[in-house]
Design an enzyme around this catalytic site. Sequence first.
Site: not given
Ligand code: RIB
Length: 297
Positions: A42, A213, A217, A239, A245
């Site tokens: 997501a 890394k 970068g 954070d 992601d």
């Molecule tokens: O990469 C971060 C994610 O890893 C978090 O949002 C958590 O849900 C885990 O899946």
Amino acid sequence: MSRVLVVGSINMDLVVETGTFPRLGETLFGQGFATHAGGKGANQAVAAARLGAEVTMLGRVGDDAFGRELKAGLAAEGIATRWVTETPGVATGVAAITVCNADNAIIVVPGANAALSPSDLNAVEAAFAEADVVLAQLEVPLATVEHAAMLAARHGKPFVLNPAPATQLPPALLAQCTLITPNEYELAAALGEPAARWQDLLARLPGRVAMTKGSEGAYFSDAGGVLRHQLGFPVKPVDTTGAGDTFNGALVAFWPLGLAEAVRRGCAAGALSVTRSGAQGGMPTLAELNAFLGSQS
Ligand code: RIB
């Protein structure tokens, strides 16, 4: 901008802020608690959508309040959620996240994510045919990821795998990945070479690895096998949850621009993402990313 199909996890993140990580058996007072939308699948879908990609999400949530909230949140980001299935009798995936000095420790309980099956993918094969690029991670069953890679190949689509959480990849799956996007630790795990130098591992897969890394970068090799380094963008981290992601979502959003430019924008988006709390909280819009990149030159 590309049409992206994300096959992956959807979690509710239960986030505790603390000044020190607890030791084994220790009880500490924390400084804050929040629930945030999360899950690697997501998160990567949201990162791509905020940057203008046309995103379809394929995944499962539980038939519960978290699931309904998360599915509605994805739809609010403009993501097509018709293939996000509410699964009766199963809880939505959750992640218990401890954030300490901008770093984190995460425990994922997969819940409905574990029910995403190869036959779920067969039922929506048209989504593979319509995508420009397919993106997956390893928070859903490996058999499902392998099937996604096969369907992407059947339709001649690039298959990008973020091999997280870290695990060794079956050689046949690795062979079907157009690109893998591990961090240093995940690269060693994916190739089953915990003691090898990451430079040597990268050299084995020319043009097929983009390794993140942290603040350094990303490193990748071009199709000729030449090692390239995209410098990180300096920011003040709040954070780091979801930075990888964001990199992945940006990478597939900018896929048509070629690997080097997609990695550059992925690093910039990833840097921006760590300046706010929550995995999705700091993910930039296209306008924010462009403004940031403009301010760097
Ligand atoms: O990469 C971060 C994610 O890893 C978090 O949002 C958590 O849900 C885990 O899946």
